[in-house]
Structure formats: C-alpha cells, structure tokens
Scaffold this active site. Sequence first.
Site, mmCIF file in Angstrom:
data_model
loop_
_atom_site.group_PDB
_atom_site.id
_atom_site.type_symbol
_atom_site.label_atom_id
_atom_site.label_comp_id
_atom_site.label_asym_id
_atom_site.label_seq_id
_atom_site.Cartn_x
_atom_site.Cartn_y
_atom_site.Cartn_z
ATOM 1 N N TYR A 125 7.182 -22.954 14.078
ATOM 2 C CA TYR A 125 8.197 -21.934 13.759
ATOM 3 C C TYR A 125 8.753 -22.166 12.356
ATOM 4 O O TYR A 125 8.714 -21.274 11.505
ATOM 5 C CB TYR A 125 9.310 -22.010 14.799
ATOM 6 N N ARG B 183 0.820 -1.211 0.000
ATOM 7 C CA ARG B 183 0.000 0.000 0.000
ATOM 8 C C ARG B 183 0.861 1.271 0.000
ATOM 9 O O ARG B 183 0.570 2.216 -0.733
ATOM 10 C CB ARG B 183 -0.897 -0.036 1.235
HETATM 11 P P1 NAD Z 1 13.206 -12.033 20.375
HETATM 12 O O1 NAD Z 1 12.243 -13.007 20.947
HETATM 13 O O2 NAD Z 1 14.176 -11.379 21.309
HETATM 14 O O3 NAD Z 1 12.454 -10.873 19.577
HETATM 15 C C1 NAD Z 1 11.223 -11.056 18.932
HETATM 16 C C2 NAD Z 1 10.398 -9.800 19.153
HETATM 17 O O4 NAD Z 1 9.155 -9.931 18.446
HETATM 18 C C3 NAD Z 1 10.037 -9.575 20.622
HETATM 19 O O5 NAD Z 1 10.240 -8.224 20.954
HETATM 20 C C4 NAD Z 1 8.559 -9.949 20.696
HETATM 21 O O6 NAD Z 1 7.871 -9.316 21.743
HETATM 22 C C5 NAD Z 1 8.090 -9.543 19.319
HETATM 23 N N1 NAD Z 1 6.873 -10.242 18.889
HETATM 24 C C6 NAD Z 1 6.619 -11.575 18.938
HETATM 25 N N2 NAD Z 1 5.403 -11.832 18.445
HETATM 26 C C7 NAD Z 1 4.861 -10.629 18.070
HETATM 27 C C8 NAD Z 1 3.626 -10.235 17.496
HETATM 28 N N3 NAD Z 1 2.672 -11.140 17.226
HETATM 29 N N4 NAD Z 1 3.414 -8.918 17.260
HETATM 30 C C9 NAD Z 1 4.355 -7.993 17.555
HETATM 31 N N5 NAD Z 1 5.544 -8.312 18.105
HETATM 32 C C10 NAD Z 1 5.803 -9.620 18.348
HETATM 33 O O7 NAD Z 1 13.980 -12.805 19.216
HETATM 34 P P2 NAD Z 1 15.213 -12.361 18.312
HETATM 35 O O8 NAD Z 1 16.311 -13.327 18.533
HETATM 36 O O9 NAD Z 1 15.487 -10.920 18.454
HETATM 37 O O10 NAD Z 1 14.625 -12.653 16.861
HETATM 38 C C11 NAD Z 1 14.153 -11.618 16.016
HETATM 39 C C12 NAD Z 1 13.764 -12.203 14.667
HETATM 40 O O11 NAD Z 1 14.900 -12.831 14.057
HETATM 41 C C13 NAD Z 1 12.679 -13.265 14.742
HETATM 42 O O12 NAD Z 1 11.804 -13.119 13.650
HETATM 43 C C14 NAD Z 1 13.437 -14.566 14.631
HETATM 44 O O13 NAD Z 1 12.668 -15.593 14.077
HETATM 45 C C15 NAD Z 1 14.594 -14.168 13.725
HETATM 46 N N6 NAD Z 1 15.757 -15.049 13.935
HETATM 47 C C16 NAD Z 1 16.534 -14.926 15.053
HETATM 48 C C17 NAD Z 1 17.610 -15.792 15.232
HETATM 49 C C18 NAD Z 1 18.534 -15.692 16.425
HETATM 50 O O14 NAD Z 1 19.453 -16.495 16.527
HETATM 51 N N7 NAD Z 1 18.387 -14.743 17.319
HETATM 52 C C19 NAD Z 1 17.869 -16.797 14.282
HETATM 53 C C20 NAD Z 1 17.024 -16.903 13.183
HETATM 54 C C21 NAD Z 1 15.977 -16.011 13.002
#
Ligand code: NAD
Length: 312
Positions: free
Chosen positions: A147, A108
Amino acid sequence: MTKNKRVLVTGGSGFIGSHLCDRLIKDGNDVVCLDNFFTGNKDNIRHLLGHSHFELIRHDVIQPILLEVDQIYNMACPASPLHYQYNPIKTIKTSVVGAINMLGLAKRVKARILQASTSEVYGDPEVHPQVETYWGHVNPVGERSCYDEGKRAAETLFFDYHRQNNVDIRVVRIFNTYGPRMAQNDGRVVSNFVVQALQGKDITVYGKGEQTRSFCYVDDLIDGLTEMMENDGFIGPVNLGNPVEFTIIELAELIIKLTNTPSKIVYKPLPIDDPTQRKPNTEVARTKLGWDPVEKLENGLKKMISYFQDTL
Ligand code: NAD
Ligand code: UDP
C-alpha cells in the site's frame, strides 16, 4: 464548485468515493462511477442508480479504459490494512498500473486528474506533525509496503506525467477519515470500535493503545478534495486531515461513552510496522485552498454511530 463537468470517480462505490459522487451530482455534474466492487458496495450508491446524471461502470483500473471526461478523481484502492493485505500484489498493481491507466486517459482526453494519496507515504514518521516536504520513513519490504510503496510510486507517476507530458495533476495525501458508509467489516479502527460497541463486544485495542491518529470527518474531506480539484495553479502534494490528535485508547473511551455500551477494552498484538504517531500539518491546505476541517470528533462519531445503528 465543480459544475456541468463530466467527472470520473474511480473507486466511486467505496466509502469516500460514494460521498464524492453525491457531492459532484449535487453540484450539477455528470458523474461516471467506476468500480470493481472489491471493497465497494452498491448500497453506497444505490440512491444514485437511475439518476440521469449518474453512470456506473463495473471495471478494474488495472485494465485501460477510454472515456470522454473533464476530470478524474482516482480513488480506486483498498484502504484498510485488512483489505489491502488480503491480496498485496493486486493492491500494488491497483495503485501503480491503475495510476498509469488513469494518467494515460487524462493525457489522451486532457482531463485534470486528482490522486487520492495517503498519509502512509510518510510511513512511521520521524517528523511530527507531518509536513508535505517530509520524505517519509517507509519499510519497502514489509506487510504494509504494498500500500505505502504503491501510493508512493503513484505519486511519482503523477509528477512524471506532469513534467514529461504536461498532464494537469492534483495530489492529495488523505489522513485517517471516518464517517457513514465505512464497511462494517472494514477492519479500520473507527468502524471496528463503533461496531464492537454497538454489538456489546470487546473493543479490540492493538498494542497499548498509545499510538496516535488524527480523524477527519468525511464531509470535511470531500470539501478539501473538491477544492483541490478546482484550484488553479497548485498541484500539491497537500495534506488533507484533521490536525487534532488522539491516542487509540482515547478513541476507544470516547466511543464507549457515546454508545453507553457495556463493552470492555481488550488488548491485542500490535500489527507489524503500525505507525506510532500520525497528525497532519495542514498549513499548506489552509493557505493554498483556504481549507480547514470543522467537524469535531465527538460530533462526527455521533453521526457514524447513528448510521451503524440503522444499518447493523
Ligand atoms: P474503500 O475501500 O471504501 O474504497 C475503495 C474503492 O476502490 C472501493 O469501492 C473498491 O471496490 C474500489 N477498488 C479497489 N480496487 C479497485 C480496482 N482495482 N479497480 C476498480 N476499483 C477498485 O476505501 P476509502 O476509505 O473510500 O478510500 C478511498 C481512497 O482514499 C483510496 O485510494 C485510499 O487509499 C484513499 N485514502 C483513504 C483514507 C481513509 O482514511 N479512508 C486515508 C488515506 C487514503
Ligand atoms: N487499531 C486498533 N484496533 C482495531 C483496529 C485498529 O487498535 O480494531 C489501531 C491500529 O493498530 C492503528 C490505529 O488503530 O494503530 C489505526 O488503524 P487503522 O487500521 O484504522 O488505520 P491505519 O492508520 O493504521 O492505516
């Protein structure tokens, strides 16, 4: 470098999201941080509250939202197995409905949108190291599926919005990333071991500890994310991770050495469908983005240990 843009970071108060907000503000952008605080923490972004270029919105990506922005980093999703298995239906909704809402917004307002995908799209990989062309080996009905399959469906949505609606997408597959601001109760291996070591508790190795992971320091990852967002013409998917591989036992021993803890290693059952090996092939990131992680595990762990020493 992103500059003078209005940037939305979903999941912006989480571990990676909060470091990303810091970088984007430092580079001179207006940042809108959107989070439902499921695993995020206000302490991660407290220093940004009141900053004239920072806004915080409590919102769930499962609900649509209309914002005027130039770029979107879609980071919202619990990332630790403990957290994403707590409410698996909510996890897959966050990935799939959240992606649809953010892609709809990008379409959008004609924003460029980057998806935080994951090495979990490769499942328990039979190709090692993992290359982006590998389609993966994922259990569709297991405890990790909410996931893994949620993130796989989100990638599909990104590419379909791109093909069908010309949305300007970027897809990155993040491998295990660690650093300050990981939640203490996160359940992921690096935070668990560092907290256990600092508290003199047993170090809980799952299985025999022979499974491998490759650990990327968060600052390196933020470089990769922003470089991918700014790159014109390459949409991904691209692996972002550190290609140096460790067994979980090696990680435990390194943390014991660096913290000089009396903690002992104890063995616990291996979780179901726990991948036996994981290591990114980073050739695409190197050639397309000129990106290479630089932080050695030992140095990154020292910074993380000092963060937990201050916050525990
Ligand atoms: P994290 O859990 O610290 O951060 C995730 C954030 O998303 C949190 O602040 C949480 O409150 C928010 N959140 C979750 N569900 C939500 C929703 N429905 N609406 C709004 N906010 C929501 O995890 P992270 O390690 O910082 O990961 C961040 C992203 O990176 C994620 O998408 C994760 O899948 C991806 N990732 C992380 C890693 C890693 O090793 N840290 C590896 C692969 C992918
Ligand atoms: N692990 C472990 N002890 C812990 C936490 C995790 O041995 O206290 C193992 C886990 O079984 C997996 C690896 O460490 O093999 C990485 O787990 P994590 O939850 O950090 O992330 P994953 O890569 O599995 O998503």
